[in-house]
Structure formats: structure tokens, C-alpha cells
Design an enzyme around this catalytic site. Structure first.
Site, PDB file in Angstrom:
ATOM      1  N   ASP A  51       0.852  -1.204   0.000  1.00  0.00           N
ATOM      2  CA  ASP A  51       0.000   0.000   0.000  1.00  0.00           C
ATOM      3  C   ASP A  51       0.885   1.251   0.000  1.00  0.00           C
ATOM      4  O   ASP A  51       0.617   2.212  -0.725  1.00  0.00           O
ATOM      5  CB  ASP A  51      -0.896   0.054   1.251  1.00  0.00           C
ATOM      6  CG  ASP A  51      -1.856  -1.127   1.394  1.00  0.00           C
ATOM      7  OD1 ASP A  51      -3.060  -0.929   1.256  1.00  0.00           O
ATOM      8  OD2 ASP A  51      -1.374  -2.260   1.631  1.00  0.00           O
ATOM      9  N   THR A 122      -6.938  -4.758   0.849  1.00  0.00           N
ATOM     10  CA  THR A 122      -5.717  -5.051   1.612  1.00  0.00           C
ATOM     11  C   THR A 122      -5.889  -6.278   2.508  1.00  0.00           C
ATOM     12  O   THR A 122      -4.995  -7.123   2.618  1.00  0.00           O
ATOM     13  CB  THR A 122      -5.299  -3.827   2.453  1.00  0.00           C
ATOM     14  OG1 THR A 122      -5.070  -2.743   1.559  1.00  0.00           O
ATOM     15  CG2 THR A 122      -4.030  -4.088   3.234  1.00  0.00           C
TER      16      THR A 122
HETATM   17  N1  LIG Z   1     -14.653  -0.755   7.930  1.00  0.00           N
HETATM   18  C1  LIG Z   1     -13.692  -0.532   7.019  1.00  0.00           C
HETATM   19  N2  LIG Z   1     -12.464  -0.128   7.390  1.00  0.00           N
HETATM   20  C2  LIG Z   1     -11.507   0.104   6.494  1.00  0.00           C
HETATM   21  N3  LIG Z   1     -11.670  -0.027   5.158  1.00  0.00           N
HETATM   22  C3  LIG Z   1     -12.871  -0.402   4.731  1.00  0.00           C
HETATM   23  C4  LIG Z   1     -13.938  -0.689   5.622  1.00  0.00           C
HETATM   24  N4  LIG Z   1     -15.002  -1.070   4.901  1.00  0.00           N
HETATM   25  C5  LIG Z   1     -14.622  -1.023   3.619  1.00  0.00           C
HETATM   26  N5  LIG Z   1     -13.341  -0.610   3.492  1.00  0.00           N
HETATM   27  C6  LIG Z   1     -12.591  -0.379   2.251  1.00  0.00           C
HETATM   28  O1  LIG Z   1     -13.471  -0.657   1.177  1.00  0.00           O
HETATM   29  C7  LIG Z   1     -13.058  -1.816   0.478  1.00  0.00           C
HETATM   30  C8  LIG Z   1     -14.276  -2.671   0.161  1.00  0.00           C
HETATM   31  O2  LIG Z   1     -14.796  -3.192   1.352  1.00  0.00           O
HETATM   32  P1  LIG Z   1     -15.208  -4.728   1.475  1.00  0.00           P
HETATM   33  O3  LIG Z   1     -14.126  -5.579   0.904  1.00  0.00           O
HETATM   34  O4  LIG Z   1     -15.411  -4.935   2.951  1.00  0.00           O
HETATM   35  O5  LIG Z   1     -16.474  -4.824   0.678  1.00  0.00           O
HETATM   36  C9  LIG Z   1     -12.092  -2.512   1.405  1.00  0.00           C
HETATM   37  O6  LIG Z   1     -11.206  -3.316   0.689  1.00  0.00           O
HETATM   38  C10 LIG Z   1     -11.426  -1.337   2.092  1.00  0.00           C
HETATM   39  O7  LIG Z   1     -10.495  -0.733   1.177  1.00  0.00           O
HETATM   40  P2  LIG Z   1      -8.882  -0.954   1.370  1.00  0.00           P
HETATM   41  O8  LIG Z   1      -8.623  -2.416   1.256  1.00  0.00           O
HETATM   42  O9  LIG Z   1      -8.350  -0.154   0.236  1.00  0.00           O
HETATM   43  O10 LIG Z   1      -8.556  -0.384   2.704  1.00  0.00           O
HETATM   44 MG   LIG Z   2      -7.285   0.545   3.591  1.00  0.00          MG
HETATM   45 MG   LIG Z   3      -6.557   0.676  -0.085  1.00  0.00          MG
END
Ligand SMILES: Nc1ncnc2c1ncn2[C@@H]1O[C@H](COP(=O)(O)O)[C@@H](O)[C@H]1OP(=O)(O)O
Ligand SMILES: [Mg+2]
Ligand SMILES: [Mg+2]
Ligand SMILES: [Mg+2]
Length: 309
Positions: A51, A122
């Protein structure tokens, strides 16, 4: 093509190669075996070396070529000199060859806002669910997404050693979407895709209220929008805060380019101006078709649990 491509086309052409470079960084860190995982707000909110390096690469490369653009990335990183090996100077020739939609041809650098998610999914990256991972670069003008680039670094990884890994999808409303074959779920089958790692009762109640024939739980916002445009899901339903503007900007632009929609759970669009709140507090609802049906199914109790944006 005119001799002098519009600023936005040059930006998208750069962002395409920059996203490919970021995808290569994401693969390299995985293969090194040293993920350098840091917890941000908790165990389901992680940051890895991938990241960090991917964001440094994307932001430094784009701001070197387009110094007046506002670039907003997910990760908070110390301001330090980015090493030369992270800078990508290439531009995708096939994008420079396209003619810019007339309404965007006069846009200036300083009017554009770029939303960067250097690694979306991530949590899944750290668990080896590699096809859930994407690199997202969204371009907004006047609060609206006008271009999106999605690199999927591990596309084809199930094919095993020797397969050529990764692909890049991009699109602009008014121009089209490229790098994939647009497909729709057949007939009236409702396949709902939702989170696998950020669920709660409100999220699952809302999915159930859609009366889905099937539920597909996969990670990543970019990945779920790919499910929509490749005919593996009819709606992306996430009745929770958690997704931020960098999760949705690129994906929304690509969806618009093929006639789809991305809104909050009330059916209201989000704005992507430089000064907006980052959190998509009122949830994410995205579809290729029949958006109104899904909006109409959201229970009052779910709406009450979500704040307006
Ligand atoms: N509660 C949370 N805390 C942090 N990131 C979140 C959260 N919910 C969703 N996300 C971000 O949105 C994306 C899609 O959510 P999900 O996979 O739960 O459907 C995740 O991969 C994450 O992005 P990232 O991986 O870039 O941090
Ligand atoms: Mg994130
Ligand atoms: Mg991200
Ligand atoms: Mg994300």
C-alpha cells in the site's frame, strides 16, 4: 487524433501506466514475503508495504507530470523524497490516440481531482485472496467522476506458473470502457455481491431485503464493480460506512461509461470535489441495470442506521 491531446487524456494515459507499475509493486512485495503489515484503526483496517510503496509511486509519478492536479491518496505517509525507481514516466499510446469527449477537452490541470487507492482489498491481500486486489485511480471534475483506471495485479493467478499476470481496465463516460468484455447477469436473476470482511447485521439485513437468488461475498470495492461489469453480479450492496471516495471514484466512472450507477443506499450520488468528506457514510449501492429496484428495497431500518452523507 489531434496533434495535442487534451490534458485529461494525457492524465488518463499516464494513470494507466502508473497503475500498471503500482500493480507490479503489489506483486513484488507479495513475492518478497515481507508484507510489513500495520494495523490502522483495527484488525480489519490494514496497511502493508505494498500500500505504501504503490501510493508513493502513483502520487509522485502523477504529480511530477501534472504538478497542478489535486491528488488524494488513502494512506497517510510521511512526506519524504520518493526514490527514482518508483517513478513511472510512460503513457499508454492507445489512450492518447482516442479523441476526448468534447465536454472534457478544455479542462485544466488545476480543475481535476485524482482519488488514489493504491491497494484495494488489503485484508484479502494479506490472506492470499489475490484476485480481490485492485489498484484504483479515479479522476473527478466538478464533483463527478470522469475517468477511472483499475489495475488487477493478480488477474489470471489461478492459471498457475507461466500465466501472464494482471490487467488494466479503464473508462470514461462519453467515451466507453476498455480492457474487459461487458457482460450482464442473464434474465431476472438477482446476484448480490457484498463485503466478506466488514459485515454486520445492518449489512446482512439489507442484502436479504433485496431478495437475492444468490449472494457473492468477495473483498474489495474495485473487485465488486468488476463483478458487475463482467456479469457475475447484478448489484453491489454495502449498507455501512467504511468505503471512502478513493474506493468508489474510479469504479463509478467505469460504471457510468457502460450505463451503470453508483450511489449511497438512498440512491443519491456522492461528490468527489477536493474538499469533500472522505467517508461514504451512507453506504454504497452499485448496479449495471435496475438501480431503482435495489433502492426501493432498502428497509427504513437500514436507512435510519446510516447517516446522510
Ligand atoms: N470498515 C472498514 N475499514 C476500512 N476499510 C474499509 C472498511 N469497509 C470497507 N473498506 C474499504 O473498502 C473496500 C471494500 O470493502 P469490502 O471488501 O469490505 O467490501 C475494502 O477493501 C477497504 O479498502 P482498502 O482495502 O483499500 O482499505
Ligand atoms: Mg485501507
Ligand atoms: Mg486501499
Ligand atoms: Mg479500498
Amino acid at each position: 487524433m489531434s496533434g495535442n491531446p487534451a490534458v485529461v487524456m494525457r492524465l488518463v494515459a499516464s494513470a494507466y501506466t502508473v497503475a500498471e507499475k503500482a500493480g507490479a509493486i503489489v506483486r513484488r512485495v507479495l513475492h518478497s514475503g515481507e508484507l510489513g503489515i500495520v494495523e490502522k484503526t483495527g484488525a480489519n483496517d490494514l496497511q502493508t508495504l505494498a500500500d505504501r510503496l504503490a501510493q508513493q509511486s502513483i502520487c509522485a509519478s502523477l504529480s511530477k507530470r501534472f504538478p497542478k492536479i489535486t491528488i488524494i491518496g488513502e494512506e497517510e505517509l510521511p512526506a519524504e523524497e520518493v526514490t527514482e525507481d518508483l517513478i513511472e514516466n510512460g503513457q499508454a499510446e492507445e489512450i492518447l490516440q482516442k479523441s476526448c469527449p468534447a465536454e472534457y477537452s478544455g479542462l485544466k490541470e488545476e480543475e481535476l481531482v485524482v482519488w488514489v487507492d493504491p491497494l484495494d482489498g488489503t485484508k484479502e491481500y494479506t490472506e492470499g485472496l489475490l484476485d480481490n486486489v485492485t489498484v484504483l485511480i479515479g479522476v473527478a471534475y466538478g464533483g463527478k467522476p470522469i475517468a477511472g483506471i483499475i489495475n488487477q495485479p493478480f488477474y489470471n493467478y489461478q492459471l498457475g506458473a507461466g500465466a501472464s499476470l494482471g490487467r488494466t481496465i479503464w473508462g470514461m463516460p462519453g467515451l466507453g470502457a476498455f480492457g474487459f468484455q461487458l457482460q450482464e447477469v442473464q434474465g431476472d436473476t438477482r446476484i448480490v455481491t457484498t463485503t466478506r470482511s466488514h459485515s454486520n447485521n445492518v449489512v446482512t439485513d439489507c442484502v436479504a431485503a433485496m431478495e437475492p437468488h444468490e449472494v457473492v461475498k468477495v473483498g474489495g470495492a474495485g473487485n465488486k464493480v468488476i463483478q458487475l461489469v463482467e456479469g457475475r453480479a447484478s448489484a453491489y450492496v454495502f449498507a455501512s460506512p467504511g468505503c471512502k471516495k478513493w474506493d468508489t471514484c474510479a469504479a463509478e466512472a467505469i460504471l457510468h461509461a457502460v450505463g451503470g450507477k453508483l450511489t449511497d443506499m438512498r440512491g443519491n450520488p456522492y461528490r468527489y470535489d477536493a474538499n469533500v468528506k472522505h467517508m461514504n457514510s451512507a453506504g454504497v449501492l452499485a448496479t449495471l441495470r435496475n438501480h431503482e429496484y435495489y433502492v426501493s428495497r432498502v428497509p427504513q431500518s437500514v436507512l435510519q442506521a446510516l447517516k446522510s452523507d
